[in-house]
Scaffold this motif. Structure first.
Motif, mmCIF file in Angstrom:
data_model
loop_
_atom_site.group_PDB
_atom_site.id
_atom_site.type_symbol
_atom_site.label_atom_id
_atom_site.label_comp_id
_atom_site.label_asym_id
_atom_site.label_seq_id
_atom_site.Cartn_x
_atom_site.Cartn_y
_atom_site.Cartn_z
ATOM 1 N N ASN A 947 -1.866 -1.261 7.479
ATOM 2 C CA ASN A 947 -2.726 -0.247 8.181
ATOM 3 C C ASN A 947 -3.336 0.685 7.303
ATOM 4 O O ASN A 947 -4.457 0.894 7.643
ATOM 5 N N LEU A 948 -2.493 1.153 6.452
ATOM 6 C CA LEU A 948 -3.151 2.159 5.525
ATOM 7 C C LEU A 948 -4.088 1.692 4.590
ATOM 8 O O LEU A 948 -5.232 2.467 4.497
ATOM 9 N N ALA A 949 -4.018 0.507 4.080
ATOM 10 C CA ALA A 949 -5.083 -0.047 3.393
ATOM 11 C C ALA A 949 -6.414 -0.414 4.239
ATOM 12 O O ALA A 949 -7.547 -0.064 3.847
ATOM 13 N N SER A 950 -6.184 -0.803 5.471
ATOM 14 C CA SER A 950 -7.127 -1.004 6.408
ATOM 15 C C SER A 950 -8.052 0.196 6.704
ATOM 16 O O SER A 950 -9.325 -0.001 6.686
ATOM 17 N N LYS A 951 -7.422 1.134 7.026
ATOM 18 C CA LYS A 951 -7.974 2.413 7.463
ATOM 19 C C LYS A 951 -8.647 3.222 6.632
ATOM 20 O O LYS A 951 -9.391 3.983 6.677
ATOM 21 N N THR A 952 -8.187 3.107 5.297
ATOM 22 C CA THR A 952 -8.612 4.443 4.272
ATOM 23 C C THR A 952 -9.323 3.465 3.035
ATOM 24 O O THR A 952 -9.968 4.308 2.249
ATOM 25 N N LEU A 953 -9.544 2.129 3.349
ATOM 26 C CA LEU A 953 -10.151 1.410 2.006
ATOM 27 C C LEU A 953 -9.634 1.254 0.797
ATOM 28 O O LEU A 953 -10.267 1.216 -0.297
ATOM 29 N N VAL A 954 -8.351 1.741 0.797
ATOM 30 C CA VAL A 954 -7.448 1.743 -0.462
ATOM 31 C C VAL A 954 -6.918 0.211 -0.619
ATOM 32 O O VAL A 954 -6.433 -0.176 0.399
ATOM 33 N N ASP A 955 -7.318 -0.168 -1.777
ATOM 34 C CA ASP A 955 -6.999 -1.792 -2.151
ATOM 35 C C ASP A 955 -5.568 -1.834 -2.053
ATOM 36 O O ASP A 955 -4.846 -1.070 -2.722
ATOM 37 N N GLU A 956 -4.861 -2.561 -1.375
ATOM 38 C CA GLU A 956 -3.597 -2.643 -0.869
ATOM 39 C C GLU A 956 -2.903 -3.304 -2.381
ATOM 40 O O GLU A 956 -1.776 -2.900 -2.444
ATOM 41 N N ARG A 957 -3.616 -3.710 -3.318
ATOM 42 C CA ARG A 957 -2.917 -4.231 -4.642
ATOM 43 C C ARG A 957 -2.627 -2.787 -5.271
ATOM 44 O O ARG A 957 -1.734 -2.806 -6.209
ATOM 45 N N PHE A 958 -2.922 -1.879 -5.018
ATOM 46 C CA PHE A 958 -2.561 -0.273 -5.775
ATOM 47 C C PHE A 958 -1.679 0.222 -4.926
ATOM 48 O O PHE A 958 -1.274 1.349 -5.542
ATOM 49 N N LEU A 959 -1.094 -0.178 -3.815
ATOM 50 C CA LEU A 959 -0.097 0.388 -3.095
ATOM 51 C C LEU A 959 1.231 -0.041 -3.541
ATOM 52 O O LEU A 959 1.425 -1.433 -3.266
ATOM 53 N N ILE A 960 2.134 0.429 -4.279
ATOM 54 C CA ILE A 960 3.294 -0.158 -4.660
ATOM 55 C C ILE A 960 4.513 0.579 -4.189
ATOM 56 O O ILE A 960 4.479 1.932 -3.742
#
Length: 960
Positions: A947-960
């Motif tokens: 949800n965070l990647a979807s709503k903020t346009l932050v690439d999920e690959r950078f969420l670790i």
């Protein structure tokens, strides 16, 4: 294995000319002219042979008797002439009323045996005894009736007694026993022999032994009685009514002189008077100098023939058929200790141990005011009793009960049909015995009502005793009238449930305002039901925790007995409340997860380009100057930090589970949940362990969960978060250092804002400048971090206007449009550019919104009213301007685990309790509770990250 194997051989299978050699545990042949003895373990001479020598077993030598001396003496060592014939064993026999004489007075063997007639005349009144070896005085009824040792017609001979036919005698008895469970009615050999004679002797002579024997036969017939039957109980009742002239014993109307006390009377409602009208004249206390927890039960025991045997204390387990240590058996008579014992017993063991039934009249011993010992009769409720239609000893309606007195444990006598020397066809066993002790209502000094013994018998058709078995149980239960407690619980449930409705309505009203809708639709009703489910779960939780702790404290800590634990059957409502609380709390927890996984969130980057750079224009072949790009790494960094704090809690879940388990299993707090009066945390391995109380198990575990959780919250909030690490506050500080603000919308028109705009204007700098900026801020050489000038307020609750929400959705739509049908999408490059443009547009819009650029969508900052904070709703509706409410408590954590600790903790407690109540294992409950915590934490982290990647346009690959 073959070397240590021996064949199994039994004495009965050895054959007539073999004996069982106990030294070899095998059959061995007898010698010449020998056969197996009656016991099967030795050999004896055949008829017509005398024994010359014998040392047991096969060491027997036999010699044939001469033809003129064909008989053998009773001891088998000599031959003798038998003038009146031989028995099947080859020994002399004599007619009735004659005795056999083989030796003279000096012991010299006679050549010919003599049959001497016993003199039955008035001078001696003698007859042969049962063995035919000596003359004894005739039975006195023969002498009384016929003045001789003969009972000739028309006199009546029955059961070895003689009665005059002219006398007024009871009716002829029916010598049958009804085994209702098997649907069998037998003519009992014992009844056939003794019923009529016992009734006649009891009626004519008030013979105590005969009356007791008659009463025992009535008890063997399950105290059954009908107006048309003349069975044992019918004859007993006939004599009871006809002997009123004899008076009563100890002023007890149901106890006649010479008769046993079998019934309390058949007046409707008498049972409730016996059990609840009079208090037992002594008190019990658990602690202190006046500690008294011993129940002094004592029983008068009789054999089947009516002979008094002795007074027997129940200490030592005379009523417990299951074997156990004496300490554990005696625990049954410790006041306040609920006792349960059950086991399977083989029919062969029952036949061996209870060859002769014993009958008991039970009393409870106490000391009177003058120190004199007294006995209080304990009534018996026989669940197998077959009386007339008025009385049914089933259910809880005492008005339909018929109380009795005498009982037995095992009856192996009445089920013998033909020969009393043969095994019975049917046996009757007291398979379930319960002693119930009822506390007087509002008792302050441990006063009880008279105990009640409930007995249920099982009829067993004996077919193969070695393989047949019977389940038996013995228990002692303690109870009190729980109606007042139930009323108080119902009142609390009604009041708190009503308040929960009002609170849910307020929550629904606040939710409607935060969604910007004023229409009551189906979604509103559904949301109200979800709110009510959570609040009603809290109501059930409060009631169950309060109930559990109440019983734990007041039962375990009382000195004089004033309360007793509910019986397992009375705990059903309590368990239902826990199940309801768990189900409703689980529904609230799932709704909480869904709401947290669907929030709208955006990171506002305040960083502005520093200078310009030269950039080649693709396709034109020229170089132009452009603004220097702003680094995205700060946004990625904040996104990762937000991702990490999504499942941070105010307590450590693993420590919580381990600490609760440590207190319960290691320190022994689980022993407080036993249904006994002891408050000790340790139990001896040799002592009896009472059954668990489900209410106390929940009370102990819930109290430990809450206490440890409170201590954890205090430790983390007072010490850890202040001196070590406060992840929520540190996140706010990190936002300010990174020049990133967080815009959260948990509802359509409500959310939270974390103002992270750097007071230094930029954060994309080197280490030296960063340290310099922090130093200036520490020395108050720059402005404050707050949204408003000269303030420090960085966190806000925001209530946005409808216009603001529509504009936000219009921009956000381009972020999600790439998930539409493929035929409507542009190329991947154009989609990426479109999303990037939308991101920049949203960033620019929200930053300009915060800077009051849009006058038509402006906002104001104010403090929330105290009542608004208490109710969790906003009174002002943001029609023209949005409203930012100052928030010093970091309430944005409401969209995280951190702000919902109460809901999570209650859910964990209820999950732990449900597993424990189902499995009766604290260890299993702890393991499964920790597993569910980890599973839901994984789900929350995984889906929250998406949800965070979807709503903020932050690439999920950078969420670790």
């Amino acid at each position: 294995a073959r070397a240590f194997s021996v064949p199994l051989q039994r004495p009965a299978a050895c054959g007539p000319h073999w004996y069982f050699d106990s030294s070899r545990l095998a059959c061995a042949p007898c010698g010449a002219h020998q056969r197996q003895s009656a016991g099967g373990s030795s050999c004896v001479c055949e008829p017509g042979y005398r024994m010359v020598s014998g040392n047991g077993g096969f060491s027997v030598t036999c010699e044939k008797c001469p033809e003129y001396m064909s008989g053998v003496t009773q001891d088998g060592w000599n031959c003798i002439t038998c003038p009146k014939g031989l028995t099947l064993e080859g020994k002399c026999r004599c007619p009735n009323n004659e005795i056999l004489v083989e030796r003279g007075i000096d012991g010299v063997l006679l050549n010919e045996a003599l049959c001497i007639h016993c003199n039955g005349s008035e001078e001696s009144f003698s007859a042969s005894d049962a063995s035919g070896s000596r003359c004894v005085r005739c039975e006195k009824t023969f002498i009384h009736v016929s003045k001789s040792c003969a009972c000739s017609s028309p006199n009546i001979l029955t059961g070895g007694l003689c009665f005059l036919a002219q006398e007024s005698l009871p009716p002829k008895g029916v010598a049958t026993v009804r085994f209702a469970q098997l649907g069998i009615t037998l003519t009992s050999a014992w009844f056939l022999k003794n019923l009529q004679s016992s009734a006649f002797a009891c009626w004519l002579y008030s013979n105590v032994t005969a009356c007791q024997a008659l009463g025992n036969m009535c008890v063997m017939n399950m105290n059954s009685l009908s107006s048309s039957s003349t069975d044992a109980c019918g004859l007993f009742q006939y004599i009871f009514i006809g002997t009123a002239r004899l008076g009563i014993v100890h002023s007890i109307a149901y106890w006649r002189h010479s008769l046993p006390w079998l019934y309390y009377g058949d007046q409707p409602g008498l049972a409730s008077q016996v059990l609840e009208k009079n208090n037992f004249p002594t008190t019990f206390s658990f602690k202190g100098r006046e500690k008294d927890v011993n129940l002094q039960f004592i029983a008068a025991s009789f054999d089947a023939a009516g002979n008094f045997l002795k007074w027997q204390s129940l200490q030592g387990g005379i009523l417990q058929l299951c074997p156990d240590t004496e300490t554990k058996l005696n625990a049954a008579y410790t006041f306040g200790t609920t006792y349960q014992q059950s086991c399977k017993i083989s029919v062969s063991k029952i036949l061996l141990d209870f060859a002769n039934p014993i009958f008991y009249d039970l009393f409870l011993e106490y000391n009177g005011d003058n120190g004199q010992q007294h006995l209080w009769a304990v009534p018996v409720l026989n669940l197998n009793l077959q009386y007339n239609e008025k009385f049914v000893n089933q259910g809880n309606n005492m008005n339909n009960w018929l109380l009795t007195r005498r009982f037995f444990l095992v009856d192996t006598l009445s089920g013998k049909e033909t020969d009393l020397g043969k095994p019975p066809r049917v046996i009757r066993i007291a398979s379930d015995i319960t002693i119930s002790i009822h506390l007087v209502s509002d008792a302050q000094r441990g006063t009880i009502y008279p105990p009640l013994m409930t007995v249920a018998y099982t009829d067993v058709l004996v077919q193969n005793p070695e393989t047949q078995s019977v389940m038996v149980s013995f228990s002692v239960s303690y109870e009190m009238n729980q109606s007042e407690a139930q009323i108080q619980t119902d009142i609390a449930l009604g009041v708190l449930g009503g308040l929960a409705v009002l609170w849910s309505l307020l929550k629904t009203a606040g939710w409607k305002r935060r969604t910007g809708s004023s229409i009551i639709d189906l979604q509103t009703v559904f949301k109200f039901l979800l709110f009510y489910a959570g609040d009603l779960a809290n109501v059930f939780f409060i009631i169950t925790v309060g109930t559990g702790i109440y019983w734990l404290v007041f039962f375990k800590a009382q000195q004089f007995v004033s309360v007793l634990l509910p019986l397992p059957s009375q705990e059903e409502d309590f368990v239902t409340y826990i199940a309801c609380a768990f189900s409703l709390k689980a529904l609230q927890f799932l709704q909480l997860l869904v709401s947290q996984l669907t929030i709208d969130i955006f990171f506002i980057d305040w960083e502005r380009p520093k200078g310009k750079v030269l950039k080649a224009v693709e396709g034109e072949g020229v170089i132009k100057s452009a603004a220097a790009p702003v680094s995205i790494w700060r946004t990625y960094f904040i996104a990762n930090e937000w991702n990490e704090i999504q499942t941070v809690r105010k307590i450590n879940p693993l420590f919580q589970v381990l600490a609760v388990l440590f207190f319960l299993e290691v320190l022994g707090f689980s022993n407080l949940a036993l249904m006994d009066a002891s408050s000790s945390l340790t139990r001896s391995s040799e002592s009896y362990v009472a059954p668990w109380s489900r209410i106390l198990r929940f009370g102990v575990s819930a109290a430990l969960w809450i206490a440890i959780a409170i201590l954890q919250v205090i430790f983390f909030s007072v010490f850890y978060e202040r001196f070590v690490e406060d992840k929520i506050s540190q996140f706010v500080d990190l936002c300010c250092v990174s020049n990133i603000s967080v815009f959260l919308l948990s509802h359509n028109c409500f959310g939270y804002y974390i103002h992270g705009r750097s007071v230094h204007g930029h954060a994309d700098t080197n280490m030296e400048e960063m340290n310099m900026n922090l130093k200036r801020e520490a020395e108050n050489l720059c402005s404050q971090r707050g949204l408003l000038p000269n303030t420090d307020g960085q966190t806000f609750q925001i209530s946005i206007s409808r216009k603001m929400r529509l504009h936000y959705d219009w921009i956000h739509e381009t972020l999600t449009r790439k998930r539409g049908p493929a035929r409507l999408l542009n190329s991947s490059a154009n989609t990426f550019e479109q999303s990037t443009r939308a991101y920049n547009t949203m960033n620019k819009f929200l930053s300009s919104f915060i800077d009051h650029v849009h006058k038509e969508m402006d906002y104001i900052v104010k403090d929330k009213l105290l009542l608004e904070q208490i109710l969790g709703m906003e009174f002002m509706e943001p029609i023209e301007k949005s409203i930012f409410y100052n928030d010093e408590g970091h309430s944005f954590s409401d969209v995280l685990y951190y702000g919902n600790e109460t809901t999570l903790l209650i859910f964990d407690i209820l999950f732990f309790s449900i597993v424990d109540l189902a499995s009766q294992s604290f260890v299993l409950a702890a393991i499964l509770t920790y597993l569910q915590q980890e599973i839901f934490r994984f789900i929350r982290n995984t889906l929250g990250q998406k949800n965070l990647a979807s709503k903020t346009l932050v690439d999920e690959r950078f969420l670790i």
